[in-house]
Design a protein around this motif. Sequence first.
Motif, PDB file in Angstrom:
ATOM      1  N   ALA A 128     -39.716  -5.674  29.541  1.00 40.75           N
ATOM      2  CA  ALA A 128     -39.594  -4.936  30.722  1.00 40.75           C
ATOM      3  C   ALA A 128     -38.258  -5.549  31.629  1.00 40.75           C
ATOM      4  N   ALA A 129     -38.111  -6.818  31.306  1.00 43.06           N
ATOM      5  CA  ALA A 129     -37.095  -7.490  32.415  1.00 43.06           C
ATOM      6  C   ALA A 129     -35.713  -6.838  31.958  1.00 43.06           C
ATOM      7  N   GLN A 130     -35.401  -6.203  30.743  1.00 36.13           N
ATOM      8  CA  GLN A 130     -34.220  -5.669  30.596  1.00 36.13           C
ATOM      9  C   GLN A 130     -34.514  -4.001  30.305  1.00 36.13           C
ATOM     10  N   PRO A 131     -33.834  -3.257  31.366  1.00 38.27           N
ATOM     11  CA  PRO A 131     -34.047  -1.746  31.138  1.00 38.27           C
ATOM     12  C   PRO A 131     -33.827  -1.145  29.944  1.00 38.27           C
ATOM     13  N   ARG A 132     -32.752  -1.445  29.174  1.00 34.57           N
ATOM     14  CA  ARG A 132     -32.175  -0.822  28.080  1.00 34.57           C
ATOM     15  C   ARG A 132     -33.340  -1.175  27.000  1.00 34.57           C
ATOM     16  N   ARG A 133     -33.655  -2.529  27.064  1.00 32.51           N
ATOM     17  CA  ARG A 133     -34.626  -2.880  26.053  1.00 32.51           C
ATOM     18  C   ARG A 133     -35.973  -2.202  26.189  1.00 32.51           C
ATOM     19  N   TRP A 134     -36.553  -2.166  27.492  1.00 28.19           N
ATOM     20  CA  TRP A 134     -37.598  -1.439  27.598  1.00 28.19           C
ATOM     21  C   TRP A 134     -37.530  -0.024  27.409  1.00 28.19           C
ATOM     22  N   VAL A 135     -36.419   0.750  27.567  1.00 27.09           N
ATOM     23  CA  VAL A 135     -36.122   2.199  27.277  1.00 27.09           C
ATOM     24  C   VAL A 135     -36.623   2.448  25.793  1.00 27.09           C
ATOM     25  N   ILE A 136     -35.948   1.562  24.835  1.00 22.96           N
ATOM     26  CA  ILE A 136     -36.144   1.479  23.455  1.00 22.96           C
ATOM     27  C   ILE A 136     -37.340   1.253  22.945  1.00 22.96           C
ATOM     28  N   ALA A 137     -38.192   0.222  23.611  1.00 22.86           N
ATOM     29  CA  ALA A 137     -39.275   0.050  23.186  1.00 22.86           C
ATOM     30  C   ALA A 137     -40.315   1.223  23.664  1.00 22.86           C
ATOM     31  N   LEU A 138     -40.504   1.601  24.905  1.00 22.65           N
ATOM     32  CA  LEU A 138     -41.037   2.620  25.164  1.00 22.65           C
ATOM     33  C   LEU A 138     -40.770   3.839  24.505  1.00 22.65           C
ATOM     34  N   ALA A 139     -39.774   4.342  24.036  1.00 22.92           N
ATOM     35  CA  ALA A 139     -39.494   5.695  23.202  1.00 22.92           C
ATOM     36  C   ALA A 139     -40.155   5.343  21.707  1.00 22.92           C
ATOM     37  N   VAL A 140     -40.112   3.816  21.303  1.00 21.70           N
ATOM     38  CA  VAL A 140     -40.656   3.660  19.999  1.00 21.70           C
ATOM     39  C   VAL A 140     -42.176   3.910  19.794  1.00 21.70           C
ATOM     40  N   VAL A 141     -42.848   3.237  21.115  1.00 24.03           N
ATOM     41  CA  VAL A 141     -44.338   3.438  21.034  1.00 24.03           C
ATOM     42  C   VAL A 141     -44.711   4.865  21.188  1.00 24.03           C
ATOM     43  N   LEU A 142     -44.137   5.558  22.280  1.00 21.99           N
ATOM     44  CA  LEU A 142     -44.368   6.998  22.404  1.00 21.99           C
ATOM     45  C   LEU A 142     -44.111   7.685  21.215  1.00 21.99           C
ATOM     46  N   ALA A 143     -43.196   7.720  20.383  1.00 21.91           N
ATOM     47  CA  ALA A 143     -42.878   8.336  19.210  1.00 21.91           C
ATOM     48  C   ALA A 143     -43.812   7.963  18.167  1.00 21.91           C
ATOM     49  N   VAL A 144     -44.261   6.591  18.193  1.00 23.47           N
ATOM     50  CA  VAL A 144     -45.449   6.437  17.140  1.00 23.47           C
ATOM     51  C   VAL A 144     -46.687   7.258  17.504  1.00 23.47           C
ATOM     52  N   GLY A 145     -47.106   7.249  18.978  1.00 24.92           N
ATOM     53  CA  GLY A 145     -48.293   7.927  19.501  1.00 24.92           C
ATOM     54  C   GLY A 145     -48.258   9.486  19.112  1.00 24.92           C
ATOM     55  N   ALA A 146     -46.978   9.995  19.357  1.00 25.45           N
ATOM     56  CA  ALA A 146     -46.993  11.296  19.144  1.00 25.45           C
ATOM     57  C   ALA A 146     -46.998  11.749  17.718  1.00 25.45           C
ATOM     58  N   VAL A 147     -46.377  11.025  16.607  1.00 21.12           N
ATOM     59  CA  VAL A 147     -46.809  11.272  15.163  1.00 21.12           C
ATOM     60  C   VAL A 147     -48.444  11.163  15.106  1.00 21.12           C
ATOM     61  N   LEU A 148     -48.863  10.325  15.512  1.00 24.17           N
ATOM     62  CA  LEU A 148     -50.420   9.826  15.138  1.00 24.17           C
ATOM     63  C   LEU A 148     -51.209  11.364  15.769  1.00 24.17           C
ATOM     64  N   GLY A 149     -50.744  11.568  17.014  1.00 24.07           N
ATOM     65  CA  GLY A 149     -51.395  12.507  17.935  1.00 24.07           C
ATOM     66  C   GLY A 149     -51.259  13.966  16.982  1.00 24.07           C
ATOM     67  N   PHE A 150     -50.104  14.260  16.728  1.00 26.99           N
ATOM     68  CA  PHE A 150     -49.803  15.462  15.659  1.00 26.99           C
ATOM     69  C   PHE A 150     -50.638  15.535  14.422  1.00 26.99           C
ATOM     70  N   ARG A 151     -50.683  14.320  14.008  1.00 27.77           N
ATOM     71  CA  ARG A 151     -51.393  14.094  12.592  1.00 27.77           C
ATOM     72  C   ARG A 151     -53.053  14.573  12.836  1.00 27.77           C
ATOM     73  N   ALA A 152     -53.410  14.078  14.045  1.00 23.51           N
ATOM     74  CA  ALA A 152     -54.864  14.269  14.186  1.00 23.51           C
ATOM     75  C   ALA A 152     -55.084  15.833  14.704  1.00 23.51           C
ATOM     76  N   ASP A 153     -53.947  16.134  15.433  1.00 23.21           N
ATOM     77  CA  ASP A 153     -54.318  17.844  15.658  1.00 23.21           C
ATOM     78  C   ASP A 153     -54.066  18.736  14.509  1.00 23.21           C
ATOM     79  N   LEU A 154     -53.227  18.397  13.506  1.00 22.13           N
ATOM     80  CA  LEU A 154     -53.124  19.308  12.533  1.00 22.13           C
ATOM     81  C   LEU A 154     -53.974  19.276  11.438  1.00 22.13           C
ATOM     82  N   SER A 155     -54.553  17.898  11.262  1.00 20.01           N
ATOM     83  CA  SER A 155     -55.513  17.610  10.084  1.00 20.01           C
ATOM     84  C   SER A 155     -56.742  17.167  10.420  1.00 20.01           C
ATOM     85  N   GLY A 156     -56.926  16.919  11.633  1.00 22.27           N
ATOM     86  CA  GLY A 156     -58.163  16.258  11.893  1.00 22.27           C
ATOM     87  C   GLY A 156     -58.396  14.762  11.694  1.00 22.27           C
TER      88      GLY A 156
END
Length: 532
Positions: free
Chosen positions: A487-515
């Motif tokens: 979090a001390a480096q905004p650019r690094r934080w943006v990348i990390a946040l994007a990666v975490v949210l992307a992984v969460g989104a993939v898992l969420g779509f997986r649960a929504d589509l296939s249970g």
Amino acid sequence: MTISPSSAGSAESAERPTVGGYTLLAKLGEGGMGVVHLARRGDGDRVALKVLRPHIVGDDEARQRLAREVGSLRRVSSPWVAGIVDADPWAPIPYVATRYVPGLSLHDLIVEEGAITGPDLYWFAAGLAEGITSVHAVGVLHRDVKPSNVLMEGRTPILIDFGLARVADDPKLTHTGWLLGTPGYLAPEILYGEDATAASDVHSWAATVAYAGLGQPPFGRGPSMAIMDRVRRGQFDLAGLPDDLRQVVASALDPEPRNRPTLPQLLDWLRPLTTRREAAPVPPPAAVEHDPYTVPLALAAQAGADDATDVWPGHNTAEPYTLALPPEGVTEFAPSQYGEPRVSAAERLRRGSLLAALAVMVGAGAAAYPWLTVGLVLVLSWLLRSISLAASAHGQRRSLRGRKWYDGVQLLVAAPWHLVQSIPGAVLLALWALGLAAAAALVCYAIATGVELALFVCGVVLAGSLWWGPGGSRLRGPVGRITGAIAAQPRRWVIALAVVLAVGAVLGFRADLSGASWDPAGGRPQAEIPGR
């Protein structure tokens, strides 16, 4: 050039020896490399003339060292330093002439008059820091700041004797068979044979200021080996110094160089108290970086504290904190105990958002793969607790006996024990978190949410319970350290946040589509209950 009778002056002066045209008037002192005389050339001002010892003359290495010193120190111009007036490193008898300071050394002054107190002590601390700073400004380290190398011109300290100074990038610290420095005032890293840095002079500054304010060495007296051992362990006694100065000196005496304040930090605090009273006051300098789980929890573990209890104020939050002075009689403590720099509101928001995104990712993972996610999260929490315990034990060992070459090997050998040691606390925390997650599942069942949404809520509750549960500080320490660095480096934080949210989104779509996938189980638990 030879030492010979002077051809000028009175009959008395004609009988005195000369070096480089300077008449030697009196012997002022001596050290490992040379003898210092009060001298004068003709009718000029008196100088302090340092002459190399006879057994050093002819040693090219010693002459080269002296030439390096002279070349750099000629650039030092400061009222807090006895600057060089003249020098000839390559003469048959090499010498260095510096400004003569007609006063006692700090060592002799303390012996005769006792400790320095009140505003004079702060003035002394500031003046000595100014002198060292002016030397560092030309790329030179003094490496032997001590009471006998500080002359008192009234109440003002004047730094002298640069016989041990080097160009900052010169790694050679020793001369054959010598320990260049004085036990009790040398920094621990020098005693370990490592390269000196500006932090080494900060350590010596602190030890000298402590001697001035206490009237005795902070690491005590006795055989040199015993004193050096106390220096390496950081076992000092500062009882008697003013509270604020005691905090600063204790920080500067930290055995770890990176934990000491810098000279600019020291001067930022000291100048408004002394030389620049019109400047805005600033808080005492703290350690440059705080490790939230090494020293404090090492002390707690050493005392046999319950691992499920938060024993150190401020340890359970990313917010900065300030601790009180140690209890009466406690003379050594971690410099991080008196605070760390506050982080901005934006950085705190970035830390919180990253942690929240991690919790959402755990929830999405629980919705898609419940058993695998729960198992992975619990195993990861156990490993993080083991790492925290290992770091605590490692920090405690280093605080007791200093750094050793086998520290890394010892850490690896002890790793299995720490894995076992962390099991009871990990089990307790897991039961707490699973219980709250089960309670959340019952609430979701009561309000008839879907299975995937209920699992998502359970995953988020599980993550939050592990974070805030009993003994969760063992997780908050290492995880908070990582997220704080990101979090001390905004650019690094943006990348990390994007990666975490992307992984969460993939898992969420997986649960929504296939249970939810209940692998490795054959199906969801209690599926036979009517209405499910």
